[in-house]
Design an enzyme around this catalytic site. Sequence first.
Site, PDB file in Angstrom:
ATOM      1  N   SER A 172       0.938  -1.221   0.070  1.00  0.00           N
ATOM      2  CA  SER A 172       0.108  -0.200   0.009  1.00  0.00           C
ATOM      3  C   SER A 172       0.751   1.401  -0.088  1.00  0.00           C
ATOM      4  O   SER A 172       1.796   1.253  -0.944  1.00  0.00           O
ATOM      5  CB  SER A 172      -0.757  -0.011   1.235  1.00  0.00           C
ATOM      6  OG  SER A 172      -1.969   0.965   1.110  1.00  0.00           O
TER       7      SER A 172
ATOM      8  N   HIS B  37      -7.079  -6.307   0.312  1.00  0.00           N
ATOM      9  CA  HIS B  37      -6.010  -5.368   0.573  1.00  0.00           C
ATOM     10  C   HIS B  37      -4.962  -5.772   1.591  1.00  0.00           C
ATOM     11  O   HIS B  37      -5.329  -5.464   2.916  1.00  0.00           O
ATOM     12  CB  HIS B  37      -6.433  -4.048   0.726  1.00  0.00           C
ATOM     13  CG  HIS B  37      -5.423  -2.723   0.692  1.00  0.00           C
ATOM     14  ND1 HIS B  37      -4.745  -2.614  -0.660  1.00  0.00           N
ATOM     15  CD2 HIS B  37      -4.763  -2.098   1.513  1.00  0.00           C
ATOM     16  CE1 HIS B  37      -3.858  -1.528  -0.269  1.00  0.00           C
ATOM     17  NE2 HIS B  37      -3.842  -1.148   1.022  1.00  0.00           N
TER      18      HIS B  37
ATOM     19  N   ASP C 179      -9.236  -6.529  -3.962  1.00  0.00           N
ATOM     20  CA  ASP C 179      -8.562  -5.363  -3.370  1.00  0.00           C
ATOM     21  C   ASP C 179      -9.584  -4.197  -3.742  1.00  0.00           C
ATOM     22  O   ASP C 179      -9.433  -3.839  -4.905  1.00  0.00           O
ATOM     23  CB  ASP C 179      -7.255  -5.267  -3.795  1.00  0.00           C
ATOM     24  CG  ASP C 179      -6.652  -4.006  -3.130  1.00  0.00           C
ATOM     25  OD1 ASP C 179      -7.108  -3.108  -2.553  1.00  0.00           O
ATOM     26  OD2 ASP C 179      -5.392  -4.096  -3.057  1.00  0.00           O
TER      27      ASP C 179
END
Length: 357
Positions: free
Chosen positions: A44, A173, A138
């Site tokens: 991320s 995610h 995600d």
Amino acid sequence: MKPFLLALPFSLALAAHPVLAAGVAAPLPGLGADLSQVSVSGLSSGAFMAAQIATAYSATFKGVGVIAGGPYDCASTHPGQSPLVTAATVCMQPTSPAEVPDAAASWRSAQRRAQEGSIDPVANLARQRVYLFSGTADPVVKTVVVNQVEKYYQLAGVAPAAIRYAKDVQAGHAILTARAGDSPCGDTRAPYMNNCGFSQAAELLRHLAGSGAKPAATGELTGRIIEFDQREFVRGRRSSMDDSAYAYVPAACREQSCAVHVVFHGCLQGASQVGERFYRHAGYNEFADANAMIVLYPQVMASKGVPANPKGCWDFWGYSSEHPAMPDFQTRQAPQMAAVMAMLRRLGEARAAAQLR
């Protein structure tokens, strides 16, 4: 007082640093690391940071892993929009083909900054090995964003065989593990560590290391996690970096020169928010133990004042820049990247005699 947490890498460190008794972490020791074998990865915001530092300091990094992130300088490549807005929209969840990040724009930015001398020569990028990942479930960073990282490295001249891009796993995610206590594979929730039945860290590191890498260790690890004082490496008032950071040091690396892998955690995933969970259980240490590799875990923390970083994200849009109107987050002047490079230089220094015992 902070828990001891195996904070000392060697038996005489406590005697050498009596201030530890007051709860202050030890300085990061020199370990004679092989700084010709350095790689980096992240999830991320940490993935954006990994892509950023691998370009800005391309002379140092031989490989990069981007898990749910975008290309270099993504936040500055959408004219007419602030880097913050671009980071939160174009670089994560573009809503139309016109909003998708532009790898060509990132490549032009890198070329321009290299010519100006604010980052390393872009010719270095062609020799990097690249691991990319986007989960099909995600909801935070879309696959079309990660696709642009692949295109960026293609523009940089990276050989197809040196790029591994996995985008067929129904994962949320998160960084993926095989740990029973982690979240289900398709989830997106703190601490963003999902059990998908395999160690993504090991898969990533195996690709970056190339042929000859050994399988990740499965039993008790030989090394130690050390906590060290990160403050001495930080410059400026807006870095949002935590007081302490961590490193995993295999037993073999107490005596031999080892490669180094830098890991950038994601937002809401620093030690100040999830404790030891990420730096102990993300899966990197097992591979490192079997392959004589030091793993460096720098840390950022949440900041609600100055700078504004309420989720503890790495800076890929400019909050750490001393002059926000002239952001330098994507250059060698960026305080977070400069701090990590200083940590690497320290790891490359010779071991003290006490540390060799």
